[in-house]
Design a protein around this motif. Structure first.
Motif, PDB file in Angstrom:
ATOM      1  N   GLN A 156       3.510   2.701  -0.944  1.00 58.43           N
ATOM      2  CA  GLN A 156       2.554   2.014  -0.074  1.00 58.43           C
ATOM      3  C   GLN A 156       2.923   0.543   0.131  1.00 58.43           C
ATOM      4  OE1 GLN A 156      -1.617   2.529  -0.635  1.00 58.43           O
ATOM      5  NE2 GLN A 156      -1.481   4.734  -1.035  1.00 58.43           N
ATOM      6  N   ILE A 165      -2.984   1.452  -6.542  1.00 60.84           N
ATOM      7  CA  ILE A 165      -3.672   2.000  -5.380  1.00 60.84           C
ATOM      8  C   ILE A 165      -5.164   2.104  -5.682  1.00 60.84           C
ATOM      9  CG2 ILE A 165      -3.872   4.005  -3.865  1.00 60.84           C
ATOM     10  CD1 ILE A 165      -0.896   4.579  -4.548  1.00 60.84           C
ATOM     11  N   GLU A 208       5.739   0.144   2.652  1.00 58.08           N
ATOM     12  CA  GLU A 208       5.332   0.288   4.056  1.00 58.08           C
ATOM     13  C   GLU A 208       4.889  -1.067   4.598  1.00 58.08           C
ATOM     14  OE1 GLU A 208       2.388   3.274   4.610  1.00 58.08           O
ATOM     15  OE2 GLU A 208       3.628   4.903   3.818  1.00 58.08           O
TER      16      GLU A 208
END
Length: 517
Positions: A57, A379, A60
């Motif tokens: 993540q 996360i 990205e």
């Protein structure tokens, strides 16, 4: 002269590699794909998959923000003291960012030896503008310069922590042992505590400790002298040079002078006779902290930050009613220090192919809130949650022993993005306030020692100290006083006085330049 040559060589090396780096950047840019930036961190790489999920993540975002991705390269705890410096000086061009520190990760030595790229003000302003502005506003860049005037790393100067070491112990067992209020107030109280644990908790070791350690010595020395360790110079795993608070510009050594080392060694011998630790503790490779959490050890050893962020919560959950407490070295006489602002720092490798891109990534990791949260906490919903009262909590069933993210970003944390955690000790702020009221400022943050000439002596001293200190710590000598005298004689034979004189000359020059008495 040698020092100048080394630095000049380092600068040329850095400049040469920087030119190579520019070629590398151009090649990477030609492909149009993201540039991978690798950051060296300390610790054991987790195998629970959470780190990889987080990086997916994070990358990205970094790809969109800087056309870059991040990977982590770990130097593990089992061999960090030998492998860290080897890795930095290996010439490996696969590492771009390097976690460092001036008090425990040899930042000055590695800067002098050319491991770090000199960072110009213009380079920082262009590629790490938010970091530059914050550190500049605080006036902290001078803490990162060699006497050539160049910046060699970025300080973690906006993060509140305490890392003074001491013993974690159980208040419930201390109460049962008869200690008033269940509290240890001086180092010798642990004899009472350990004796009770040995007699009443046969399944537990009073202090299950593993491998080479000197806490039984340094904990005593710090609390029974006003000596203050010069953190910039080590002999292997040991820090053999001190000054005293009363005479802060005269170099001495608690290994070499005074009676306190013998007193500490005699106390350790007494603890060994009680059976405080395993007979084979020096070779034991288990995890003492997990033994403490399991109720199989009466004590553990690390620093305040570990106590307030991990120990209290884990012990309250895994050993309900254990009333975890912390006794830090120097508690009884106020001989302990605030963290220096370069206890954590980030350098750019002199061998990096992408130094500008590395700084851009670092600037995002340090200053972009979402990037920061991903790298440090993982996360949301999986690795952490935000509670209704705005604290950082954890999903049901989360266990830090097995579920930790382990990204270990200890070189750019910011108070601004550090939420209070539900797992923090309830009295964390009180603990910090009490430490702040007494702790001393480390007096030598700007002292840079010339160790080129004494490195062989320090290596020889390391060999002697490695032979004696672990045995003294574990109380293995029948006659501690004779062993200490034998060690001192060997240290003198390998050049202790020459090393002390060299450090004294550097401190004299440093003090004179600052108008200090």
């Amino acid at each position: 002269m040698k020092r100048t040559i080394v630095r000049a060589g380092a600068a040329m090396l850095a400049l040469g590699l920087s030119a190579t780096a520019l070629v590398g950047c151009t090649a990477a840019e030609d492909t149009g794909g993201p540039t991978e930036i690798t950051m060296l961190v300390l610790g054991d790489k987790p195998s629970n998959g959470r780190l990889e999920a987080m990086l997916e993540q994070l990358n990205e975002r970094l790809t969109k923000q800087a056309n870059a991705t991040l990977d982590l390269f770990y130097i593990e705890w089992a061999d960090w003291q030998t492998q860290y410096n080897v890795q930095l000086l290996s010439g490996d061009d696969n590492v771009d960012l390097i976690t460092t520190a001036t008090d425990w990760l040899y930042a000055w030595e590695n800067a002098e030896k050319g491991a770090f790229l000199p960072l110009s003000e213009e380079m920082l302003q262009e590629h790490a503008p938010k970091t530059w502005a914050q550190v500049d506003a605080e006036g902290h860049w001078d803490l990162t310069k060699l006497d050539d005037g160049q910046i060699y790393f970025i300080p973690e100067d906006n993060y509140t922590q305490y890392t003074n070491h001491g013993f974690f112990y159980r208040g419930d067992w201390a109460t049962a042992a008869g200690l008033p209020n269940g509290e240890v107030t001086k180092f010798e109280d642990f004899t009472t505590y350990f004796t009770w644990v040995k007699a009443n908790k046969p399944e537990a070791y009073p202090w299950d400790v593993a491998l080479a350690n000197e806490s039984a010595l340094t904990g005593y020395l710090q609390g029974h002298t006003d000596l203050q360790t010069i953190q910039q110079v080590s002999a292997g795993n040991y820090y053999p040079f001190q000054t005293s608070e009363a005479d802060p510009y005269t170099v001495t050594s608690w290994y070499m002078e005074g009676d306190e080392l013998v007193e500490a060694a005699e106390l350790a011998r007494k603890w060994n006779e009680i059976g405080v630790w395993r007979e084979d503790a020096l070779n034991y490779d288990g995890d003492p902290r997990e033994e403490f959490y399991a109720g199989l050890s009466g004590a553990d050893q690390h620093h305040t930050q570990t106590f307030v962020t991990q120990i209290v919560d884990n012990m309250n959950k895994k050993q309900p009613g254990s009333d975890p407490k912390f006794f830090y070295w120097g508690q009884e006489n106020g001989n302990f220090f605030k963290d220096i602002l370069t206890h954590g720092a980030m350098a750019v490798s002199a061998n990096s192919k992408h130094p500008e891109k590395a700084l851009e990534v670092y600037d995002l990791l340090r200053n972009d809130k979402e990037d920061y949260m991903l790298l440090n906490f993982g996360i949301e919903g999986t690795d952490y949650i935000i509670t209704d009262d705005g604290k950082l909590g954890y999903p049901e069933g989360y266990d830090s022993s097995t579920d930790a993210l382990g990204s270990n970003f200890w070189a750019g944390r910011m108070d601004e993005y550090e939420l209070s955690k539900v797992t923090d000790a309830p009295d964390k702020e009180q603990i910090y306030a009490e430490l702040d009221a007494v702790a001393k400022e480390y007096p030598y943050s700007t002292l840079i020692l010339n160790k080129d000439a004494i490195d062989p002596t320090l290596a020889a001293m390391s060999g002697v100290l490695s032979e004696y200190i672990p045995q003294l710590q574990y109380g293995k000598f029948d006659d501690p006083a004779a062993a200490v005298e034998e060690m001192r004689e060997k240290l003198r034979d390998v050049g202790y006085e020459d090393a002390r004189a060299s450090i004294q000359a550097d401190i004299d020059a440093w003090a004179e330049a600052r108008g200090l008495d």
